[in-house]
Write an enzyme that holds these catalytic residues in place. Sequence first.
Site, PDB file in Angstrom:
ATOM      1  N   ARG A 262       8.141   4.432   1.848  1.00  0.00           N
ATOM      2  CA  ARG A 262       8.860   5.074   3.141  1.00  0.00           C
ATOM      3  C   ARG A 262       9.373   6.375   2.750  1.00  0.00           C
ATOM      4  NH1 ARG A 262      10.613  -0.510   3.558  1.00  0.00           N
ATOM      5  NH2 ARG A 262      10.273  -1.346   5.686  1.00  0.00           N
TER       6      ARG A 262
ATOM      7  N   GLN B 232       7.511  -9.775   7.491  1.00  0.00           N
ATOM      8  CA  GLN B 232       8.772  -9.379   7.096  1.00  0.00           C
ATOM      9  C   GLN B 232       9.460  -8.026   7.445  1.00  0.00           C
ATOM     10  OE1 GLN B 232       6.591  -8.408   3.120  1.00  0.00           O
ATOM     11  NE2 GLN B 232       8.061  -7.063   2.987  1.00  0.00           N
TER      12      GLN B 232
ATOM     13  N   HIS C  84       4.320   1.704  -8.088  1.00  0.00           N
ATOM     14  CA  HIS C  84       3.175   0.768  -7.960  1.00  0.00           C
ATOM     15  C   HIS C  84       2.453   1.028  -9.216  1.00  0.00           C
ATOM     16  CE1 HIS C  84       3.705   1.288  -3.655  1.00  0.00           C
ATOM     17  NE2 HIS C  84       4.178   0.012  -3.659  1.00  0.00           N
TER      18      HIS C  84
ATOM     19  N   GLY D 189       0.840  -1.136   0.126  1.00  0.00           N
ATOM     20  CA  GLY D 189      -0.089  -0.019   0.009  1.00  0.00           C
ATOM     21  C   GLY D 189       0.976   1.231   0.052  1.00  0.00           C
TER      22      GLY D 189
END
Length: 262
Positions: free
Chosen positions: A196, A70, A46, A40
């Site tokens: 991030r 993860q 993406h 997301g």
Amino acid sequence: MKNETSATTKSPRVFTSLDAWTVFRKSLDSKSVGFVPTMGALHEGHGSLLERARAENDYVVLSIYVNPTQFNDPKDLEKYPRTLESDVAIAAKAGVDFVIAPTYAQMYPDQYRYKVTENDLSTKLCGAHRPGHFDGVLTVVMKLFNLVRADRAYFGEKDYQQLELIRGMAAAFFMQTQVLACPTVREADGLAMSSRNLNLDSASRTQAPAFAAALKSQSTVEAARETLSKNGFDVDYVEDIGNRRYGAVRIGGVRLIDNVEL
Ligand code: AMP
């Protein structure tokens, strides 16, 4: 192929129940399915995967799942951006048909007793710095591949080590989903797009493009490490493997990874 123009944006059907998805999936059996797994906080990186999936398949499935297994650092997991509502709006514009957004209880009915492990490439680079990370990645991708049963799945070269490990897993287990690679999408200043990046404060964001620049411009890994340290990055690693240079750094409390072809 479906013949919808981008002018007609239709909201994707969102499945939070995997049982409902599994029943519904049977109705798609005669059609081709393209799959884009994500955590997301969707961005143009993406978007490029979705665009290719849209062009090559009858149906496009997007998964949005921040996979706890993860994450080796609980703080990183906690502050990972979660933007489901705007992600679904982006998915609609990208022509996604179905979104799968399960909970942990749904994804891990076994409480992660079963896992997929690779014991060579996964111990290097990010694997050496994030214990258990690739077990979590491979396990969740195996689960998602079994659930989605896609003809094709799309992954970014931005996470090149992950891409190689997933390709290897698909081959090792005779998985019926073809794994396809898409080039890294970058900001205008060269920073690789990443969810991030939302966590970078303005000083770190200004500094961040120097990461890709150092990987590209320095002739040796030693010189790249030195340049990065001088520019305020904490270097996890810079390593050349084959014809590719891989790096991971931290700046302003955010971990960034990237790789470039040499
Ligand atoms: P993530 O949501 O970060 O787990 O990424 C989901 C997929 O998008 C993975 O296959 C990533 O490699 C891919 N991806 C993430 N960032 C980029 C980017 N900047 N360019 C291309 N693909 C990307």
